[in-house]
Write an enzyme that holds these catalytic residues in place. Structure first.
Site, PDB file in Angstrom:
ATOM      1  N   HIS B  57      -2.753   0.514   1.492  1.00  0.00           N
ATOM      2  CA  HIS B  57      -2.260   1.355   0.396  1.00  0.00           C
ATOM      3  C   HIS B  57      -0.980   2.085   0.800  1.00  0.00           C
ATOM      4  CE1 HIS B  57      -6.105   0.499  -1.358  1.00  0.00           C
ATOM      5  NE2 HIS B  57      -6.763   1.162  -0.436  1.00  0.00           N
ATOM      6  N   HIS B 219      -8.279  -1.719  -4.920  1.00  0.00           N
ATOM      7  CA  HIS B 219      -8.746  -2.810  -4.057  1.00  0.00           C
ATOM      8  C   HIS B 219      -8.931  -4.081  -4.867  1.00  0.00           C
ATOM      9  CE1 HIS B 219     -10.411   1.097  -2.725  1.00  0.00           C
ATOM     10  NE2 HIS B 219      -9.804   0.738  -1.605  1.00  0.00           N
TER      11      HIS B 219
END
Lengths: 333, 333
Positions: B57, B219
């Site tokens: 991320h 995700h």
């Protein structure tokens, strides 16, 4: 073609509208002809810096308009040179009486149009110096270029010369500095994937599922070779070795290392690239004194990276560290 | 799988090595267990902020370590929660005697492990307050979450609370502020493409050539619906309307608008998204007083965007504007 756009023909206009809406404190956008100027332009008594080129390389150049960097940017259509009327209008809008430096990436259309604009500006009594950036060691001539292409060093030149102009250095000094940055900068890039020009709707070039292009141009122009996918360590060696050996950068040199993402490459991969570059330069006794890691000169959504080295001296380092406040690059302000 | 990596198993370690090599002025990296702390940690008398989560991320969270933001970040494997021992070691390394705030995105593994770490830290005499961020309006529960997922508001909470801690606000004040940011923040994202977890080597999910996923998780967890590709204006409406109507944000509100890229989306598209969001909020009488446009909370190389709104008041605005100096977010310093 999957993109976050409306009509392909409106991409540049709408992105500029977005910039105007987002950053009124930093810049103003004129439409027809399109150009971006810093919010407080013209700054009296300061050399003004104007750059420009095809769109699709964001944040370059419009995202580098603001205090400590560019006074104006002229965005062409995607991967298309801006026109002389954009350049002359931008030049007039930012001239503060101390002259204007045109920072031009070495692509035939850009060079020709900036030359025409400089001549027109001189005809109107504005002093203009043009500096052509040609730092890409990948190929000598290419699809759109006589000589080497202008790539990553452009970002560094815009930052460093912007700081010098802010200090009220003279037109000759800023132009000379820009040439010095170009002479001391070298770059090379690679692609994992192609990109899609919105108006075309299909990939600019074809690359197999297991292929990469070493020495890619920022418009997807062919590079040195197409080869099989390799580990990051090998890819970095393929890019950095010709860069290092070209100037050459030597043991004891201090450099700014710029690891650039081509638009579709995430930060986690760029840090792996930086890690490899750091090791490679350390082995050669070259010290990274400053770095820049991120997507600053892009090719739409292309996945890939480019490496730029700039040999530093005290003045270049000081000017690099000086405050800058633009949408794309900001610190100390 | 085409990525700029060496071995898939080494991605996180090598990216951390790259960060350590690139930013010794800002941060230090410990390996085994892995965590990142600001270079001057622990800062005596200052509340310390610790966050963390799966890698992939970036720049969140490690790229937000530095003056005015996080004191420490714990990076897990890609899309995998960090372990309690990472969190406890990071907490101990940054505790400056004024207590520690854990900023936790609402994913079951993260919440559980941070709870365990907080308990262990308290056992060692460190005061810990945990704040869970759950701002994603897309879905109520999901693959890895009970309740709403934590996404873009996390970035804003880390910046704003980092500024408050820098002002030497108390543990209770900083934790309360973090809860206030969470209560006033809402987000939703979408994907044009999937992403590939390096260790898996294949796309996390399948999306057709003309399909997009609205309400995607960071995700790649399923969102609200899969639909045909649409113009940016429609996509922004699909994201922003549920966000606006959830709090709700109302006429006269001042907001921070955060247009985030998921990792593979270039700036030119994010500015088109911002342009649409600006128009949509203007029509509703909601004023964008601050903005953030770029890839700050990503899903590897996923193409897509997320929109976060945060309702501002004078204190949140002042703390947002305060100086910050991290690899991922920097101004005024």
């Amino acid at each position: 073609m999957k993109k976050l756009i409306n009509k392909p023909d409106d991409v540049v206009t709408e992105a500029l509208q977005g910039m105007a809406a987002a950053h009124p404190d930093l810049l103003r956008v004129s439409f027809g002809p399109n150009y971006i100027v810093r919010a407080d332009a013209p700054v009296q008594g300061k050399v003004a810096l104007v750059s420009g080129g095809g769109s699709g390389h964001e944040p370059m150049h419009g995202g580098f308009v603001g205090m400590g960097m560019l006074d104006a940017a002229c965005p062409g259509d995607v991967f298309t040179s801006p026109t002389p009327d954009q350049m002359i209008e931008a030049t007039k809008a930012v001239d503060g009486g101390a002259g204007v430096v045109h920072i031009v990436k070495n692509y035939t259309g850009d060079v020709m149009n900036f030359e025409m604009a400089a001549e027109l500006a001189r005809g109107e009594g504005i002093e203009v110096e043009a500096v052509v950036i040609d730092d890409d060691v990948a190929v000598q001539d290419s699809l759109y270029t006589a000589g080497r292409r202008g790539v990553g060093t452009t970002v560094l030149a815009e930052k460093i010369c912007g700081a010098a102009a802010e200090e009220k250095q003279s037109l000759q000094q800023v132009a000379e500095l820009c040439r010095r940055v170009n002479v001391n900068g070298r770059s090379m890039g690679m692609a994992l994937t192609s990109c899609i020009v919105p108006a075309a709707g299909t990939p600019t070039f074809q690359l197999g599922e297991d292929e990469i292009e070493i020495g890619i141009g920022i418009h997807g122009e062919p590079g040195r070779e197409r080869r099989k996918l390799a580990p990051a360590s090998e890819i970095v060696e393929s890019l950095a070795t010709p860069v290092v050996e070209d100037l050459p950068y030597e043991e004891g040199d201090q450099v700014l290392a710029f690891v650039n993402g081509m638009g579709g490459t995430p930060a986690i991969e760029l840090y792996i690239v930086y890690n490899e570059l750091h090791k490679l330069l350390e082995e050669r006794g070259i010290k990274i004194a400053r770095n820049l890691i991120g997507s600053y000169i892009t090719s739409l959504e292309m996945a890939g990276t480019s490496i730029t080295l700039l040999k530093l001296d005290d003045e270049l380092t000081r000017l690099w560290d000086a405050p800058v406040r633009t949408p794309g690059l900001r610190w100390g302000a």
